[in-house]
Design an enzyme around this catalytic site. Structure first.
Site, PDB file in Angstrom:
ATOM      1  N   ARG A 105       0.468  13.208   0.439  1.00 19.19           N
ATOM      2  CA  ARG A 105       1.912  13.492  -0.110  1.00 19.19           C
ATOM      3  C   ARG A 105       1.557  12.902  -1.681  1.00 19.19           C
ATOM      4  O   ARG A 105       0.435  12.332  -2.019  1.00 19.19           O
ATOM      5  CB  ARG A 105       2.773  12.393   0.300  1.00 19.19           C
ATOM      6  CG  ARG A 105       2.014  10.926   0.461  1.00 19.19           C
ATOM      7  CD  ARG A 105       3.261   9.938   0.963  1.00 19.19           C
ATOM      8  NE  ARG A 105       2.813   8.542   1.089  1.00 19.19           N
ATOM      9  CZ  ARG A 105       2.653   7.707   0.198  1.00 19.19           C
ATOM     10  NH1 ARG A 105       2.653   7.887  -0.987  1.00 19.19           N
ATOM     11  NH2 ARG A 105       2.288   6.427   0.714  1.00 19.19           N
ATOM     12  N   ASP A 203      -3.293  -1.795  -7.029  1.00 19.58           N
ATOM     13  CA  ASP A 203      -2.326  -0.770  -6.582  1.00 19.58           C
ATOM     14  C   ASP A 203      -1.419  -0.193  -8.025  1.00 19.58           C
ATOM     15  O   ASP A 203      -2.149   0.201  -8.806  1.00 19.58           O
ATOM     16  CB  ASP A 203      -1.140  -1.447  -5.683  1.00 19.58           C
ATOM     17  CG  ASP A 203      -0.542  -0.299  -5.047  1.00 19.58           C
ATOM     18  OD1 ASP A 203      -0.088   0.543  -5.502  1.00 19.58           O
ATOM     19  OD2 ASP A 203      -0.050  -0.782  -3.692  1.00 19.58           O
TER      20      ASP A 203
END
Length: 296
Positions: A105, A203
């Site tokens: 994804r 992140d």
């Protein structure tokens, strides 16, 4: 960690019982904080003054959201690629490089200073090198600008647009590229910050008006600011471990909004972290930059 600068603490700002909140961004035209809950396909918006929130439900996953030059239209990244959303529904598919590939994804992304969209992908099983970084151009053409990516994550530009920062999470680095705003070309990849001494994994990230790079640390209970020279400068602590992304917002761009997640947490960890899956807010004494808008 040894030598860590004195930090500040983020407080819970908005409880939405998120599973995996990500992609927080400030929409200055609407005066709203926007973010997504990836596995639930939810796109949230919230007023910074009242913390009143609304949500649009879209086909999951939805991995990022960004404002466009049309105030009524948003850009999202999702399971297939990139699309436009208006009136609570997907209205136009812009690119679908992952269509028919359920094992992978899209993930994090951002809009460059010229209004293009750069976004990375990731395999659900985190297969090393299975992902890419894509560039969606203003003419709707799509280019693959990086291959051999594992988890394409935080992405932003220096205040003058000539430098691009990028995180491929398992490398435990923030990498730096020279960026040609006229063409969207990346070059001269090098290490901006080695994060291996910081708890957790890098992140999402955002760049402030002073050129500092704020990085959220998955598993690290913190957001860290790196000075423009790559030195560790400031830490914002959170009472939850899975910290996913951050962005400056509010009318003065002086509030740092931080998304968190409950993914991978055991029942015992969830009991210890009742605020996991909330949006946090801190006042770190810095100001951010206005979010770039995808040109449509």
């Amino acid at each position: 960690m040894a030598g860590e600068p004195t930090g500040r603490t983020a407080e819970v700002w908005l409880e939405v019982s998120g599973v995996h909140l990500e992609g927080v961004v400030w929409d200055d035209a609407a005066g709203l904080v926007r973010f997504v809950d990836i596995p639930r396909g939810k796109v949230f918006h919230a007023d910074p003054a009242t913390a009143e929130a609304g949500v649009v439900d879209l086909p999951a996953p939805v991995t990022a959201v960004h404002p466009t030059t049309d105030p009524a239209t948003l850009l999202i990244a999702d399971g297939d690629g990139m699309a436009l959303v208006s009136g609570g529904a997907v209205t136009e598919r812009l690119a679908a490089p992952l269509a028919g590939r359920p094992e992978i994804r899209m993930n994090d992304g951002n809009v460059d200073p010229a209004g293009r969209y750069l976004a990375g992908s990731m395999a659900y099983d985190v297969t090393p090198g299975a992902a890419c970084l894509y560039r969606l151009n203003r003419d709707r053409s799509l280019d693959t600008v990086l291959t051999d990516v594992t988890i394409g994550n935080g992405l932003d530009w220096s205040p003058d647009g000539t430098l691009c920062y990028f995180v491929d999470t398992p490398t435990r680095r923030v990498d730096l590229f020279d960026y040609d705003v006229a063409t969207g070309e990346l070059s001269g990849r090098r290490v901006f910050a080695d994060t291996s001494g910081v708890p957790g994994m890098p992140d999402g990230l955002t760049v402030d008006a002073g050129g500092g790079v704020w990085v959220a640390f998955w598993g690290g209970s913190r957001v860290v600011r790196y000075a423009p020279d790559g030195g560790l400068d400031q830490t914002v602590h959170l009472p939850v471990t899975q910290v996913t992304s951050c962005a400056f917002g509010g009318p003065d761009l002086d509030q740092l909004y931080i998304t968190t997640s409950t993914e991978t947490l055991s029942p015992e960890a969830l009991r210890r972290q009742p605020a996991a899956g909330a949006i946090f807010r801190a006042e770190p004494g810095r100001r951010g930059l206005p979010a770039n808008r995808f040109v449509i």
